[in-house]
Scaffold this motif. Sequence first.
Motif, PDB file in Angstrom:
ATOM      1  N   ASN A   1       0.811  -1.217   0.000  1.00 55.89           N
ATOM      2  CA  ASN A   1       0.000   0.000   0.000  1.00 55.89           C
ATOM      3  C   ASN A   1       0.842   1.264   0.000  1.00 55.89           C
ATOM      4  O   ASN A   1       0.352   2.339   0.351  1.00 55.89           O
ATOM      5  N   GLY A   2       2.095   1.133  -0.343  1.00 52.19           N
ATOM      6  CA  GLY A   2       2.967   2.284  -0.420  1.00 52.19           C
ATOM      7  C   GLY A   2       3.415   2.830   0.921  1.00 52.19           C
ATOM      8  O   GLY A   2       3.901   3.955   0.994  1.00 52.19           O
ATOM      9  N   VAL A   3       3.263   2.052   1.983  1.00 55.01           N
ATOM     10  CA  VAL A   3       3.703   2.496   3.309  1.00 55.01           C
ATOM     11  C   VAL A   3       5.196   2.202   3.464  1.00 55.01           C
ATOM     12  O   VAL A   3       5.631   1.065   3.294  1.00 55.01           O
ATOM     13  N   GLU A   4       5.964   3.225   3.772  1.00 50.32           N
ATOM     14  CA  GLU A   4       7.384   3.039   4.090  1.00 50.32           C
ATOM     15  C   GLU A   4       7.528   3.040   5.600  1.00 50.32           C
ATOM     16  O   GLU A   4       7.084   3.967   6.269  1.00 50.32           O
ATOM     17  N   PHE A   5       8.145   1.998   6.139  1.00 52.32           N
ATOM     18  CA  PHE A   5       8.222   1.885   7.585  1.00 52.32           C
ATOM     19  C   PHE A   5       9.668   1.838   8.067  1.00 52.32           C
ATOM     20  O   PHE A   5      10.583   1.479   7.316  1.00 52.32           O
ATOM     21  N   LEU A   6       9.844   2.202   9.317  1.00 54.75           N
ATOM     22  CA  LEU A   6      11.134   2.140   9.995  1.00 54.75           C
ATOM     23  C   LEU A   6      11.078   0.989  10.990  1.00 54.75           C
ATOM     24  O   LEU A   6      10.196   0.949  11.841  1.00 54.75           O
TER      25      LEU A   6
ATOM     26  N   LEU B   1      12.352  -8.863  18.947  1.00 54.21           N
ATOM     27  CA  LEU B   1      11.047  -8.252  18.693  1.00 54.21           C
ATOM     28  C   LEU B   1      11.250  -6.833  18.183  1.00 54.21           C
ATOM     29  O   LEU B   1      12.182  -6.139  18.612  1.00 54.21           O
ATOM     30  N   PHE B   2      10.379  -6.381  17.299  1.00 48.85           N
ATOM     31  CA  PHE B   2      10.499  -5.063  16.671  1.00 48.85           C
ATOM     32  C   PHE B   2       9.182  -4.305  16.759  1.00 48.85           C
ATOM     33  O   PHE B   2       8.120  -4.908  16.907  1.00 48.85           O
ATOM     34  N   ILE B   3       9.284  -2.993  16.650  1.00 50.78           N
ATOM     35  CA  ILE B   3       8.119  -2.196  16.306  1.00 50.78           C
ATOM     36  C   ILE B   3       8.383  -1.592  14.932  1.00 50.78           C
ATOM     37  O   ILE B   3       9.537  -1.406  14.525  1.00 50.78           O
ATOM     38  N   TYR B   4       7.311  -1.304  14.224  1.00 52.57           N
ATOM     39  CA  TYR B   4       7.410  -0.758  12.869  1.00 52.57           C
ATOM     40  C   TYR B   4       6.624   0.549  12.819  1.00 52.57           C
ATOM     41  O   TYR B   4       5.433   0.567  13.134  1.00 52.57           O
ATOM     42  N   VAL B   5       7.316   1.616  12.445  1.00 51.76           N
ATOM     43  CA  VAL B   5       6.721   2.944  12.476  1.00 51.76           C
ATOM     44  C   VAL B   5       6.598   3.472  11.049  1.00 51.76           C
ATOM     45  O   VAL B   5       7.574   3.452  10.277  1.00 51.76           O
ATOM     46  N   ASN B   6       5.427   3.921  10.714  1.00 44.26           N
ATOM     47  CA  ASN B   6       5.202   4.529   9.406  1.00 44.26           C
ATOM     48  C   ASN B   6       6.050   5.799   9.308  1.00 44.26           C
ATOM     49  O   ASN B   6       5.920   6.719  10.118  1.00 44.26           O
ATOM     50  N   ARG B   7       6.950   5.843   8.338  1.00 48.86           N
ATOM     51  CA  ARG B   7       7.844   7.007   8.218  1.00 48.86           C
ATOM     52  C   ARG B   7       7.066   8.305   8.014  1.00 48.86           C
ATOM     53  O   ARG B   7       7.479   9.357   8.517  1.00 48.86           O
TER      54      ARG B   7
END
Length: 212
Positions: free
Chosen positions: A1-6, A155-161
């Motif tokens: 969906n075009g989401v770039e995440f960190l 474990l990670f979290i993913y943040v929408n840039r």
Amino acid sequence: NGVEFLELPVAYDGLSVVVHPDNTFVDCLTVEELKRIWEPGSRVRRWSDVRPTFPEVEIRLYGPGTDSGTFDYFTEAIVGTEDASRPDYTASEDDNVLVQGVEGDRYALGYFGYAYYAENANRLKLVAVDAGDGCVAPSPETIANGLYRPLSRPLFIYVNRASLRRPEVRTFVRFYLQHAPELVPSAGYIPLPDEQYAEALRGLEAATGAGD
């Protein structure tokens, strides 16, 4: 969906394989033995089906329900395919129910998150796991350094840039990483080394342009 995440690492997680505290014949199981016990279509019905030296008594299994992330993790790591498991076991999404089940069943075998074993160590017996390099029991040290294989993972979290342009999001994620060493244990996980949180914070600041 075009989401770039960190991607930001926040903790280590480990699973515990446990038996009844009076179990005197199981101290360690190999990954292959665990797979034969838990895989779909398993023909293991008695402990002696695992090893001939084990007693000829029914093995009774306890584990997370199919909606649990712990179930997904265990089946992928042990069976080799996520969500692939024999269905004939006592399942619960409540790890406390699993603890009580194993504690009350002399010939039980179960698995759940390490934190629940640590909270109930006097009520259960921990089983070490042999992934090919000898038996290793889970502990904060063996989970963090990767020796406890294959049942430990980061474990990670993913943040929408795009969301990081919002100051409240940047502030929250920064707080998350700065206070992770004291907050992670309260959630039942194991903190990363301080330098990894520092590196994650640097990655966050770089992604936000070292903003507010």
